[in-house]
Write an enzyme that holds these catalytic residues in place. Structure first.
Site, mmCIF file in Angstrom:
data_model
loop_
_atom_site.group_PDB
_atom_site.id
_atom_site.type_symbol
_atom_site.label_atom_id
_atom_site.label_comp_id
_atom_site.label_asym_id
_atom_site.label_seq_id
_atom_site.Cartn_x
_atom_site.Cartn_y
_atom_site.Cartn_z
ATOM 1 N N LYS A 121 7.068 14.844 -0.848
ATOM 2 C CA LYS A 121 7.058 13.870 -1.958
ATOM 3 C C LYS A 121 6.263 14.453 -3.125
ATOM 4 O O LYS A 121 5.211 15.072 -2.913
ATOM 5 C CB LYS A 121 6.433 12.557 -1.460
ATOM 6 C CG LYS A 121 6.465 11.424 -2.475
ATOM 7 C CD LYS A 121 5.934 10.121 -1.848
ATOM 8 C CE LYS A 121 5.938 8.951 -2.823
ATOM 9 N NZ LYS A 121 5.471 7.692 -2.222
ATOM 10 N N SER A 159 8.383 3.598 -2.623
ATOM 11 C CA SER A 159 8.484 4.608 -3.655
ATOM 12 C C SER A 159 8.936 5.981 -3.156
ATOM 13 O O SER A 159 9.316 6.810 -3.969
ATOM 14 C CB SER A 159 7.129 4.743 -4.344
ATOM 15 O OG SER A 159 6.155 5.231 -3.438
ATOM 16 N N SER A 215 5.801 2.101 1.155
ATOM 17 C CA SER A 215 6.635 3.148 0.543
ATOM 18 C C SER A 215 7.212 4.193 1.487
ATOM 19 O O SER A 215 8.016 5.012 1.066
ATOM 20 C CB SER A 215 5.852 3.863 -0.546
ATOM 21 O OG SER A 215 5.882 3.096 -1.707
HETATM 22 N N1 GLN Z 1 6.265 -1.162 -3.447
HETATM 23 C C1 GLN Z 1 4.845 -1.202 -3.399
HETATM 24 C C2 GLN Z 1 4.276 -1.067 -4.785
HETATM 25 O O1 GLN Z 1 5.030 -1.035 -5.688
HETATM 26 C C3 GLN Z 1 4.320 -0.143 -2.488
HETATM 27 C C4 GLN Z 1 4.301 1.181 -3.092
HETATM 28 C C5 GLN Z 1 3.763 2.222 -2.161
HETATM 29 O O2 GLN Z 1 3.624 2.004 -0.965
HETATM 30 N N2 GLN Z 1 3.422 3.359 -2.741
HETATM 31 O O3 GLN Z 1 3.109 -1.000 -4.992
#
Ligand code: GLN
Length: 487
Positions: A79, A154, A178
């Site tokens: 990532k 994400s 995410s």
């Molecule tokens: N969707 C969540 C957010 O927008 C989690 C994001 C993540 O785990 N990096 O914060």
């Protein structure tokens, strides 16, 4: 099945027996990227020459008879919020568009030390803020099961890279879901380790008390293999836990006798899609048929989880992202009339809309006069959420439920409605707030052919139990063997 569709565990055996070389496999992955990634959009950066050179060096050692590490030449996509020395690390933000880190993240070092091939940098929501990967400043990533739909986020690039059979393994980060949510939406396995199980050194910080790095794979064995590679103490992350790492792979095939699977009634409330609910209920029947006991539990704090998360995470983000000032780090505006203007313009130009929204929310929650009403209160709610889990795990070994309330949604469907986007994390964020372990495994498909995920959560440092419970389900079903048909 062609080579790139095989799970990591099968590929490792082929590599060890010398039936396939790391160059052949890496080349096959590069070819898959060449033909498919223009449609999927999983990668932000991929240097074919560099990955082949790494693969060749591993092959040469195998030929000389040297013992190889756990990954034995497997490609692992990374990532793009994990630093790799000299390799672009953008966090999918214009702010870091030209950043090449002078050091490598602990987890990427571990992949290399175990003879994995770091295989390109994958797309994400800017600074990992989002649930669809649409917040990337550079490109959209599409779900390999339906190119009109999002892969989740994400870590959408890492999930789509594995689901689309571009690489057998990848690394993501999970602050509020995410890893697990994109794994669920892409029909693969993704695990969020307990807080402190994996070093965050070299992971660009979003919300430091919630962030963890974890693996994606087609199956539980591949997930265990990559977790084995990256877990363990690292003194460069003061929150990394100094506890021995169990042999996750050795115990994987041993079913858990007398397994108690908790099910919280709050998981089946309004907003849950009926096809997702049915698939999850079928999985509970799978566990019952394997001799597990289903235990009814309650998670009364769950209605407060989203609000708590979006205060804690944004507060930490507003602090962490203060470093991008155009002086020390990141994009610098061309309009440098005075210092304040330099800060304002650099940040205004460098950050996207969602990141700005989070910084404003977090700054407000921390501001004098409001900190007690928002941030401090959120910390108290966080403690109550942990208390809920501690009570639950006194009566069950794992907690089962849906990973996400719906299957993958269409690109653009929630892009202009942040609240509905935030609600897609409803089942995953409590795990981060409590610092416990959790994973998502495939458990079915909707009538229109979209994957559905089952989430299993376990106490802190109970990854071994969670993986074994997941493997029991996987062994009794065939959901993990499906691959999308990509033209
Ligand atoms: N969707 C969540 C957010 O927008 C989690 C994001 C993540 O785990 N990096 O914060």
């Amino acid at each position: 099945m062609n080579l790139t569709q095989l799970p990591a565990s099968a590929l490792v055996s082929l590599l060890r027996r010398g039936e396939v070389s790391s160059r052949q496999l890496t080349q096959a992955c590069l070819e898959a990227c060449q033909s498919l990634d223009s449609k999927i959009g999983a990668f932000l950066h991929l240097d074919a020459e560099a990955v082949l050179t790494t693969a060749d060096a591993i092959d040469a050692r195998r030929v000389r008879g040297e013992p190889l590490g756990l990954l034995a030449g497997l490609p692992v996509a990374i990532k793009d919020n994990l630093c790799q020395k000299g390799v672009p690390t953008t966090c999918a933000s214009k702010m870091l568009a030209n950043f090449r880190p002078p050091y490598t993240a602990h987890v990427v070092e571990r992949v290399a030390a175990e003879d994995g091939v770091p295989f390109g940098k994958t797309n994400l929501d800017e600074f990992a803020m989002g649930s669809s990967t649409e917040n990337s400043a550079f490109q959209k990533t599409r779900n390999p099961w339906d190119l009109e739909r999002i892969p989740g986020g994400s870590s959408g690039g890492s999930a789509a890279a594995v689901a689309g059979c571009l690489t057998p393994l990848s690394l993501g980060s999970d602050t509020g879901g995410s890893i697990r949510q994109p794994a669920s939406l892409c029909g693969i396995v993704g695990l969020k380790p307990s807080y402190g199980r994996v070093s965050r050194y070299g992971l660009v910080a979003f919300a430091s008390s919630l962030d963890q790095v974890g693996p994606f794979a087609h199956d539980v064995a591949g997930t265990a293999l990559l977790l084995q590679t990256i877990a363990g103490h690292d003194r460069r992350d003061s929150t990394s836990v100094n506890q021995p790492v169990p042999d996750y792979m050795a115990s994987l095939e041993t079913p858990l006798a007398g397994l108690r699977v908790g099910v919280a009634r709050e998981f089946f409330g309004p907003g849950l899609d009926s096809e997702v609910e049915q698939a999850v209920r079928n999985s509970l029947e799978v566990y019952r048929s394997l001799g597990a006991t289903i235990v009814d539990v309650t998670l009364p704090t769950s209605p407060h989880a989203i609000a708590t998360y979006y205060l804690v995470a944004t507060a930490e983000a507003s602090s962490n992202l203060a470093r991008y000032d155009g002086v020390h780090y990141g994009h610098r505006t061309a309009e440098k009339t005075n210092l304040i203007n330099l800060y304002c313009k650099s940040r205004g130009e460098g950050f996207g809309a969602e990141v700005k929204r989070r910084i404003m929310l977090g700054t407000y929650a921390l501001s004098s006069g409001y900190i007690d009403a928002y941030y401090t209160k959120a910390l108290k709610a966080r403690r109550l959420i942990l208390n809920d889990f501690n009570r639950i795990f006194a009566s069950c070994d794992v907690l089962a439920g849906p990973t996400a309330p719906t299957a993958a949604f269409k690109l653009g469907e929630k892009a202009s409605d942040p609240l509905s986007m935030y609600l897609s994390d409803i089942y995953t964020i409590s795990c981060n707030l409590a610092g416990i372990s959790g994973l998502s495994i495939p458990c079915g498909f909707t009538a229109s052919g979209l994957p559905i995920g089952l989430q299993l959560q376990g106490p802190a440092m109970a990854e071994e139990t969670v993986l074994r419970a997941a493997r029991m389900h996987e062994k009794a079903t065939a959901w993990h063997t499906h691959r999308p048909i990509l033209l």
